[in-house]
Design a protein around this motif. Sequence first.
Motif, PDB file in Angstrom:
ATOM      1  N   MET A 109      -7.771  10.901  -9.152  1.00  0.00           N
ATOM      2  CA  MET A 109      -8.435  10.134  -8.114  1.00  0.00           C
ATOM      3  C   MET A 109      -9.492  10.999  -7.446  1.00  0.00           C
ATOM      4  N   PHE A 110     -10.634  10.391  -7.155  1.00  0.00           N
ATOM      5  CA  PHE A 110     -11.737  11.156  -6.584  1.00  0.00           C
ATOM      6  C   PHE A 110     -11.740  11.061  -5.059  1.00  0.00           C
ATOM      7  N   CYS A 111     -12.130  12.174  -4.430  1.00  0.00           N
ATOM      8  CA  CYS A 111     -12.184  12.268  -2.963  1.00  0.00           C
ATOM      9  C   CYS A 111     -13.567  12.738  -2.538  1.00  0.00           C
ATOM     10  N   LEU A 112     -13.974  12.291  -1.356  1.00  0.00           N
ATOM     11  CA  LEU A 112     -15.211  12.761  -0.748  1.00  0.00           C
ATOM     12  C   LEU A 112     -14.889  13.953   0.132  1.00  0.00           C
ATOM     13  N   GLU A 113     -15.634  15.043  -0.046  1.00  0.00           N
ATOM     14  CA  GLU A 113     -15.456  16.238   0.772  1.00  0.00           C
ATOM     15  C   GLU A 113     -16.451  16.193   1.936  1.00  0.00           C
ATOM     16  N   LEU A 114     -15.924  16.145   3.161  1.00  0.00           N
ATOM     17  CA  LEU A 114     -16.763  16.085   4.354  1.00  0.00           C
ATOM     18  C   LEU A 114     -16.603  17.368   5.155  1.00  0.00           C
ATOM     19  N   VAL A 115     -17.706  17.888   5.650  1.00  0.00           N
ATOM     20  CA  VAL A 115     -17.664  19.098   6.480  1.00  0.00           C
ATOM     21  C   VAL A 115     -17.243  18.730   7.899  1.00  0.00           C
ATOM     22  N   ILE A 116     -16.296  19.498   8.443  1.00  0.00           N
ATOM     23  CA  ILE A 116     -15.887  19.351   9.843  1.00  0.00           C
ATOM     24  C   ILE A 116     -15.777  20.739  10.451  1.00  0.00           C
ATOM     25  N   PRO A 117     -15.860  20.893  11.799  1.00  0.00           N
ATOM     26  CA  PRO A 117     -16.264  19.901  12.777  1.00  0.00           C
ATOM     27  C   PRO A 117     -17.777  19.629  12.698  1.00  0.00           C
ATOM     28  N   PRO A 118     -18.266  18.562  13.344  1.00  0.00           N
ATOM     29  CA  PRO A 118     -17.500  17.616  14.165  1.00  0.00           C
ATOM     30  C   PRO A 118     -16.745  16.630  13.289  1.00  0.00           C
ATOM     31  N   LEU A 119     -15.779  15.954  13.892  1.00  0.00           N
ATOM     32  CA  LEU A 119     -15.073  14.908  13.190  1.00  0.00           C
ATOM     33  C   LEU A 119     -15.960  13.672  13.058  1.00  0.00           C
ATOM     34  N   PRO A 120     -15.711  12.842  12.044  1.00  0.00           N
ATOM     35  CA  PRO A 120     -16.440  11.571  11.956  1.00  0.00           C
ATOM     36  C   PRO A 120     -16.260  10.743  13.225  1.00  0.00           C
ATOM     37  N   GLN A 121     -17.289   9.983  13.585  1.00  0.00           N
ATOM     38  CA  GLN A 121     -17.265   9.189  14.816  1.00  0.00           C
ATOM     39  C   GLN A 121     -17.220   7.705  14.489  1.00  0.00           C
ATOM     40  N   LEU A 122     -16.234   7.024  15.065  1.00  0.00           N
ATOM     41  CA  LEU A 122     -16.107   5.592  14.857  1.00  0.00           C
ATOM     42  C   LEU A 122     -17.280   4.845  15.491  1.00  0.00           C
ATOM     43  N   LEU A 123     -17.846   3.898  14.747  1.00  0.00           N
ATOM     44  CA  LEU A 123     -18.898   3.030  15.270  1.00  0.00           C
ATOM     45  C   LEU A 123     -18.353   1.637  15.578  1.00  0.00           C
ATOM     46  N   THR A 124     -17.651   1.079  14.604  1.00  0.00           N
ATOM     47  CA  THR A 124     -17.073  -0.248  14.825  1.00  0.00           C
ATOM     48  C   THR A 124     -15.931  -0.467  13.857  1.00  0.00           C
ATOM     49  N   ILE A 125     -15.058  -1.399  14.208  1.00  0.00           N
ATOM     50  CA  ILE A 125     -13.959  -1.806  13.344  1.00  0.00           C
ATOM     51  C   ILE A 125     -13.835  -3.320  13.429  1.00  0.00           C
ATOM     52  N   GLY A 126     -13.518  -3.962  12.319  1.00  0.00           N
ATOM     53  CA  GLY A 126     -13.377  -5.405  12.309  1.00  0.00           C
ATOM     54  C   GLY A 126     -12.258  -5.858  11.395  1.00  0.00           C
ATOM     55  N   HIS A 127     -11.868  -7.098  11.571  1.00  0.00           N
ATOM     56  CA  HIS A 127     -10.789  -7.711  10.788  1.00  0.00           C
ATOM     57  C   HIS A 127     -11.162  -9.164  10.556  1.00  0.00           C
ATOM     58  N   SER A 128     -11.047  -9.639   9.315  1.00  0.00           N
ATOM     59  CA  SER A 128     -11.396 -11.029   9.047  1.00  0.00           C
ATOM     60  C   SER A 128     -10.708 -11.526   7.780  1.00  0.00           C
ATOM     61  N   PHE A 129     -10.725 -12.831   7.637  1.00  0.00           N
ATOM     62  CA  PHE A 129     -10.232 -13.499   6.440  1.00  0.00           C
ATOM     63  C   PHE A 129     -11.420 -14.167   5.763  1.00  0.00           C
ATOM     64  N   TRP A 130     -11.720 -13.733   4.552  1.00  0.00           N
ATOM     65  CA  TRP A 130     -12.825 -14.319   3.803  1.00  0.00           C
ATOM     66  C   TRP A 130     -12.295 -15.472   2.964  1.00  0.00           C
ATOM     67  N   THR A 131     -12.994 -16.578   3.010  1.00  0.00           N
ATOM     68  CA  THR A 131     -12.580 -17.767   2.267  1.00  0.00           C
ATOM     69  C   THR A 131     -13.180 -17.748   0.864  1.00  0.00           C
ATOM     70  N   PRO A 132     -12.590 -18.501  -0.060  1.00  0.00           N
ATOM     71  CA  PRO A 132     -13.162 -18.564  -1.410  1.00  0.00           C
ATOM     72  C   PRO A 132     -14.640 -18.954  -1.373  1.00  0.00           C
ATOM     73  N   GLY A 133     -15.436 -18.222  -2.122  1.00  0.00           N
ATOM     74  CA  GLY A 133     -16.874 -18.473  -2.147  1.00  0.00           C
ATOM     75  C   GLY A 133     -17.680 -17.499  -1.321  1.00  0.00           C
ATOM     76  N   GLN A 134     -17.043 -16.817  -0.353  1.00  0.00           N
ATOM     77  CA  GLN A 134     -17.772 -15.825   0.446  1.00  0.00           C
ATOM     78  C   GLN A 134     -18.065 -14.584  -0.392  1.00  0.00           C
ATOM     79  N   GLN A 135     -19.221 -13.986  -0.110  1.00  0.00           N
ATOM     80  CA  GLN A 135     -19.679 -12.841  -0.892  1.00  0.00           C
ATOM     81  C   GLN A 135     -20.441 -11.890   0.020  1.00  0.00           C
TER      82      GLN A 135
END
Length: 289
Positions: A1-27
Amino acid sequence: MFCLELVIPPLPQLLTIGHSFWTPGQQHVARSFNVYDMLFVLKGTLYMTEDDVPYEIKEGTMLVLEPNRMHIGHRPCEEITEIYWIHFAHPAPVRTMDSGQISWSIPFTKGTVDDLTPHRQVMYLPKFTNIRATDILPFLQQMLELHHTLSPASSLPLQTLLAGLFVELQTAVSSQFAPRSRLLCDQTIAYLQQHLTRPFDAKHMEQTLHFHFDYLARCLKKYTGMSPLQYLHNLQIKKAKTLLESTEHSVSEIGQQVGIENTNYFIRLFRKQAGMTPGQYRSVRFGRV
């Protein structure tokens, strides 16, 4: 399995988070922007392409879309699909690595009181992998709740939860997808850390870890470049340096505290690894005698 190597610090900063249910046909629409887009699918299947590489993000799977790469839904959902998404800001990954090649246990350079900038460190994020919803869902739900009621009081907990999610994902990578040799290397290191002050005993290591000593030694050397005894000595000298810097104990006392009873041998070993005697090290570091 492949992983992305990120340099820290600083830690990644959250911008936004969302949750939804996509119906058939959505793309998903075509888009490229300078942020990471992390997708978690809990039900159904989301069809995404990133720079001409197609992915089927099925139930119990996650994908990290990288900044400034074109991503598009190449096929509409065929069933109700439940997703969480997280956008976070961070510089582009240094490289992509196979999880089995990551040197999880090789220590970084130890910081000192003279440091003015943080030492370079890295974190690893799986690019595309299976997830256990029970492990990550509590993070996602709490983050979503805090983001909807964002305030000075909730900002730090929200960013802390993102870091906790990254820890959970990285832990899964290091434990579930690492080859057996990697796991045995980590077990050998843990044994040496736990038995730092015990006289080195290959037979006891075999009995504790239930593998032949020669095999354990090969696994450790593969990932650290050191034999078990060399690694133990490295741990002992690192601890000795900390004690020299933080206590007034004598060289003889410090040698005993790190498991080396013979003071002359301790001094020789310290000089070999540090390039100076314990007394000289203390004098150079803090002007002590």
